[in-house]
Design an enzyme around this catalytic site. Sequence first.
Site, short mmCIF file in Angstrom:
data_model
loop_
_atom_site.label_atom_id
_atom_site.label_comp_id
_atom_site.label_asym_id
_atom_site.label_seq_id
_atom_site.Cartn_x
_atom_site.Cartn_y
_atom_site.Cartn_z
CD GLU A 174 11.63 20.91 90.45
OE1 GLU A 174 11.91 21.93 89.78
OE2 GLU A 174 12.48 20.23 91.04
CD GLU A 196 14.61 24.62 98.27
OE1 GLU A 196 15.33 23.69 98.69
OE2 GLU A 196 14.11 24.65 97.13
CE LYS A 209 16.78 25.21 95.22
NZ LYS A 209 15.76 25.06 94.16
CD GLU A 211 17.21 28.62 90.70
OE1 GLU A 211 17.16 27.65 91.48
OE2 GLU A 211 16.70 28.59 89.56
#
Length: 466
Positions: A267, A321, A324, A330
């Site tokens: 990542e 996303e 999250k 995030e």
Amino acid sequence: MATLSQLSLLLFVSFLTTAFNFAESQSFIGVNYGQIADNLPPPEATASLLKSTAIGKVRLYGTDAAIIKALANTGIGIVIGAGNGDIPTLASDPNAATQWVNSNVLPYYPASNIALITVGNEVLTSMDQGLISQLLPAMRNVQNAVNSVSLGGKVKVSTVHSMAVLTQSDPPSSGLFNPVFQDALKGLLQFQKDNGSPFAINPYPFFAYQSDPRPETLAFCLFQPNAGRVDSGNGIKYLNMFDAQVDAVRSALNSIGFKDVEIMVAETGWPYRGDSNEVGPSVDNARAYNGNLIAHLRSLVGTPLMPGKSVDTYIFALYDEDLKTGPASERAFGLYKPDLTMTYDVGLSKTSQTPSTPSTTPSTSPSTPLPKPTTTGWCVPKNGVSDALLQANLDYACAHGIDCGPIQPGGACFDPNTVSSHASYAMNLYYQTMGKNPWNCDFSQTAVLTSTNPSHNPCIYPGGST
């Protein structure tokens, strides 16, 4: 000495080679496909999107059958994951590991190109001693299950670590694992050495910048022209944080006897939006980090301790996303939107006429639309730029895969032997090589495009109208 026609031919061949490379998927460029969201497009649409890009690998955090099936016969490499919650059962029961492989690998392989299974994510830094003690047995059982169906060496087994497994990373040559984790790591690494699987790590220059939010740190983190940082242990000058972090991991691996274990970046990424109190998130910075990272990987320069090849790197993330929790950043790492359009362009599309490299101007505000590419002129330093900044531009350009041989002693462009002259040649060659986009001739606002040919006998600057 090459004639102008010979030079033109060489540049044309180089252009064709570059264009071919950008038209193909590249195995060292991967993406993370997280699914903590309620607005993701259908797997088939995602598979079509990926096929239209240079992305060569996809990392899943689980084993979503619909996604794995959708990626069948695309040639895209797939990483699937067993979650932390699966580890106790996989560790205690070999039959559970066999069933896991039989359910999540065998029905899809080889049509779906599953290449790696990650068992757990950042287990060591969870500090859950029970889980840590079960990680290696779980990995062994999964590996044995893979071997039992004759996929050993084809489907490998690893686990993913956070950078927090290191207790020291600066300078990179001093990289060391935290003694708390060393016993566990030695067992894991011996297993990985025996089975040829990579050490997977999550380096995030974004977080390094948040802990040291100075302008020079931002430039260092975004692969932008900067003075560099000299490693006091070996004298190597680092020009970006990504290389420094990856080489710190290399040094840590070497220090405990695992020089042969490869590194995989599981990542890395940069958010394009954040809360008002977050330092660093913006479209410009995200585009600069991810775009310059991709250009760096494509250059095949490698890192100072691992030159001449690119570490397999999975960018976080394919989509936002939206479910999250935590700060707004995030939920803002996605390269693409749910409607399959780009959040911002980092040059991944196979249909791009030229490779796209983002602006070299860092920002903490939303970006403005990108200017349209141009194919004319030369890139030269602005008047009055200091030698220190020009030297930083020179180092940056030459470290990104261009041929700086002509400005070395004996080269056609060595004279006049000044920082200004050498930087001018290197900056122009970088601009010409990286796509002739206006943002390739920014160099933190120290460069300008000109229609006046800066060539001088015997030094020929590539460029002009095409």
